[in-house]
Design an enzyme around this catalytic site. Structure first.
Site, PDB file in Angstrom:
ATOM      1  N   THR A 253     -64.473 -32.514  12.898  1.00 52.30           N
ATOM      2  CA  THR A 253     -64.916 -33.331  13.392  1.00 52.30           C
ATOM      3  C   THR A 253     -63.236 -34.379  13.571  1.00 52.30           C
ATOM      4  O   THR A 253     -63.303 -34.474  14.954  1.00 52.30           O
ATOM      5  CB  THR A 253     -65.524 -34.881  12.776  1.00 52.30           C
ATOM      6  OG1 THR A 253     -65.121 -34.935  11.545  1.00 52.30           O
ATOM      7  CG2 THR A 253     -67.094 -34.521  13.524  1.00 52.30           C
ATOM      8  N   THR A 254     -62.330 -34.025  13.337  1.00 49.68           N
ATOM      9  CA  THR A 254     -60.954 -33.920  13.478  1.00 49.68           C
ATOM     10  C   THR A 254     -60.691 -33.286  14.545  1.00 49.68           C
ATOM     11  O   THR A 254     -60.099 -33.574  16.156  1.00 49.68           O
ATOM     12  CB  THR A 254     -59.890 -33.731  12.098  1.00 49.68           C
ATOM     13  OG1 THR A 254     -60.093 -34.518  11.797  1.00 49.68           O
ATOM     14  CG2 THR A 254     -58.566 -34.071  12.919  1.00 49.68           C
TER      15      THR A 254
ATOM     16  N   TYR B 214     -76.589 -39.926  12.007  1.00 52.67           N
ATOM     17  CA  TYR B 214     -76.990 -40.836  13.193  1.00 52.67           C
ATOM     18  C   TYR B 214     -78.166 -41.158  12.417  1.00 52.67           C
ATOM     19  O   TYR B 214     -79.331 -42.490  12.339  1.00 52.67           O
ATOM     20  CB  TYR B 214     -77.036 -40.598  14.372  1.00 52.67           C
ATOM     21  CG  TYR B 214     -77.727 -41.500  14.926  1.00 52.67           C
ATOM     22  CD1 TYR B 214     -76.741 -42.887  15.620  1.00 52.67           C
ATOM     23  CD2 TYR B 214     -78.708 -40.899  16.202  1.00 52.67           C
ATOM     24  CE1 TYR B 214     -77.459 -43.529  16.207  1.00 52.67           C
ATOM     25  CE2 TYR B 214     -79.523 -42.078  16.738  1.00 52.67           C
ATOM     26  CZ  TYR B 214     -78.631 -43.715  16.798  1.00 52.67           C
ATOM     27  OH  TYR B 214     -79.173 -43.993  17.876  1.00 52.67           O
TER      28      TYR B 214
ATOM     29  N   TYR C  30     -70.283 -31.339   3.261  1.00 56.53           N
ATOM     30  CA  TYR C  30     -69.425 -31.848   3.859  1.00 56.53           C
ATOM     31  C   TYR C  30     -70.422 -33.562   3.918  1.00 56.53           C
ATOM     32  O   TYR C  30     -70.948 -34.305   4.789  1.00 56.53           O
ATOM     33  CB  TYR C  30     -68.871 -31.973   4.748  1.00 56.53           C
ATOM     34  CG  TYR C  30     -67.594 -32.850   5.531  1.00 56.53           C
ATOM     35  CD1 TYR C  30     -67.369 -33.949   4.753  1.00 56.53           C
ATOM     36  CD2 TYR C  30     -67.527 -32.831   7.337  1.00 56.53           C
ATOM     37  CE1 TYR C  30     -66.270 -34.374   5.134  1.00 56.53           C
ATOM     38  CE2 TYR C  30     -67.057 -33.168   7.613  1.00 56.53           C
ATOM     39  CZ  TYR C  30     -65.675 -34.284   6.531  1.00 56.53           C
ATOM     40  OH  TYR C  30     -64.255 -35.554   7.662  1.00 56.53           O
TER      41      TYR C  30
ATOM     42  N   ARG D 173     -68.965 -41.663   8.676  1.00 55.61           N
ATOM     43  CA  ARG D 173     -69.114 -41.110   9.610  1.00 55.61           C
ATOM     44  C   ARG D 173     -70.652 -41.251  10.244  1.00 55.61           C
ATOM     45  O   ARG D 173     -70.609 -40.821  11.143  1.00 55.61           O
ATOM     46  CB  ARG D 173     -68.165 -39.745   9.914  1.00 55.61           C
ATOM     47  CG  ARG D 173     -66.334 -40.051  10.159  1.00 55.61           C
ATOM     48  CD  ARG D 173     -65.827 -38.401  10.371  1.00 55.61           C
ATOM     49  NE  ARG D 173     -65.065 -38.652  11.080  1.00 55.61           N
ATOM     50  CZ  ARG D 173     -63.969 -39.502  12.266  1.00 55.61           C
ATOM     51  NH1 ARG D 173     -65.089 -39.551  13.254  1.00 55.61           N
ATOM     52  NH2 ARG D 173     -62.826 -38.951  12.594  1.00 55.61           N
TER      53      ARG D 173
ATOM     54  N   LYS E  86     -67.215 -30.811   0.134  1.00 55.61           N
ATOM     55  CA  LYS E  86     -66.400 -31.537   0.820  1.00 55.61           C
ATOM     56  C   LYS E  86     -66.753 -32.758   0.269  1.00 55.61           C
ATOM     57  O   LYS E  86     -67.356 -33.235   1.275  1.00 55.61           O
ATOM     58  CB  LYS E  86     -65.368 -31.108   2.550  1.00 55.61           C
ATOM     59  CG  LYS E  86     -64.055 -32.379   3.076  1.00 55.61           C
ATOM     60  CD  LYS E  86     -64.097 -31.714   4.509  1.00 55.61           C
ATOM     61  CE  LYS E  86     -63.291 -32.994   4.563  1.00 55.61           C
ATOM     62  NZ  LYS E  86     -62.514 -32.392   6.269  1.00 55.61           N
TER      63      LYS E  86
ATOM     64  N   ILE F  85     -59.229 -30.622   1.980  1.00 53.54           N
ATOM     65  CA  ILE F  85     -59.269 -30.309   3.530  1.00 53.54           C
ATOM     66  C   ILE F  85     -58.219 -31.472   3.876  1.00 53.54           C
ATOM     67  O   ILE F  85     -59.593 -32.882   4.103  1.00 53.54           O
ATOM     68  CB  ILE F  85     -60.813 -29.849   3.956  1.00 53.54           C
ATOM     69  CG1 ILE F  85     -61.135 -28.722   3.240  1.00 53.54           C
ATOM     70  CG2 ILE F  85     -60.919 -29.512   5.376  1.00 53.54           C
ATOM     71  CD1 ILE F  85     -62.439 -28.467   3.537  1.00 53.54           C
TER      72      ILE F  85
END
Length: 294
Positions: free
Chosen positions: A48-49, A111, A137, A142, A166, A208
């Site tokens: 997402t980065t 979401y 993850y 988020r 992660k 990470i």
């Protein structure tokens, strides 16, 4: 074994853009060389980065191939493939060219806020389809839903092809429960630059990192020192970086790290909406910090 291959510092690469919002391939190559020369142990593409929600399917495929080509097997490459649509993730895992990937980093479904059983069944389905090991993850800030320690441990112990996670919940008690009860060969890395040092001290296998896009040398040295129990050296580096972490995440990720990279002459400070550059006052603080950074 994935635990041995990915121990240390990974970097979640940003996606550099030109002023017209097209991908800046020259800047991405420069960035890849910068982080590898800085000592990171592996790179993560399409996290997402990297502003993946704004990338087309074709661009994601091109980025994956480009990253494999420019990394040229100098370090392992982890590919981010995740979504709230389980069927779509399965399809992508079955069709993407993943032969050169070390593993797949897959974010918990976001979401829709599934139950813990929904999260478990999502990962079970994608693990069955994946040609490479899956790294869970968990990033509830988020996704809108925390993946509990119980769900993580159930996946780690019961589902073949899930090899690591992660952890970016920020919940130290949850992290310690996972570390205490995980399988011996299950990789656990931090997803939070600012908490990485205490989390490695608790038993995590590395980080990470977002910050390693710019601070590859110091971040890698900090994690390596912590992994060999040299906490005096690790603390010195963490103290040196602490203000950078604060500035980097003050407004938005990846706007913060891109400001550092732009000021450092590695990429241009361009984005795709809805991400915007950091505000002028924050950019000035970043510039002032880097002026004094040794």
């Amino acid at each position: 074994m994935l635990l041995e291959q990915l121990k240390g510092t990974g970097v979640a690469l940003v996606t550099p853009f030109k002023a017209d919002e097209s991908i800046d391939w020259n800047a991405l190559e420069k960035l890849i060389n910068h982080v590898i020369d800085g000592g990171v142990n592996y790179v993560v593409s399409l996290g997402t980065t990297g502003e993946t929600p704004t990338l087309s399917s074709e661009e994601k495929l091109d980025l994956m191939k480009f990253t494999f080509e420019k990394v040229a097997k100098r370090v392992p490459v982890v590919i981010g493939i995740g979504d709230y649509n389980t069927r779509d993730v399965v399809k992508r895992l079955e069709t993407c060219p993943l032969d050169e990937a070390a593993a797949i980093l897959s974010v918990a479904p976001y979401y829709s806020k599934p139950t813990q059983e929904g999260i478990f069944q999502h990962y079970k389905a994608i693990a069955a389809a994946a040609p490479k090991p899956i790294i869970l993850y968990n990033v509830p800030a988020r996704t809108g839903r925390n993946m509990t320690a119980q769900t993580t441990l159930r996946l780690a112990h019961e589902v073949e092809n899930i090899a690591g996670m992660k952890e970016a919940s920020g919940d130290m008690l949850q992290c310690m429960e996972i570390l205490r009860d995980k399988p011996a060969d299950f990789l656990v890395v931090s997803g939070d630059d600012a908490l990485a040092l205490p989390q490695v001290a608790c038993g995590m296998d590395g980080l990470i990192s977002v910050a390693a896009n710019y601070f590859a040398t110091d971040l890698s040295a900090m994690i390596q020192a912590a992994l060999v129990n040299d906490y005096k050296a690790a603390r010195m580096l963490n103290n040196k970086l602490q203000r950078a972490f604060e500035l980097m995440f003050a407004e938005n990720n990846p706007a913060g790290i891109k400001a550092f990279l732009h000021k450092g002459g590695i990429i241009e400070n361009n984005f795709r909406l809805p991400v915007m550059p950091v505000t002028d006052p924050l950019y000035s603080q970043i510039a002032e910090f880097l002026k004094n950074y040794k």
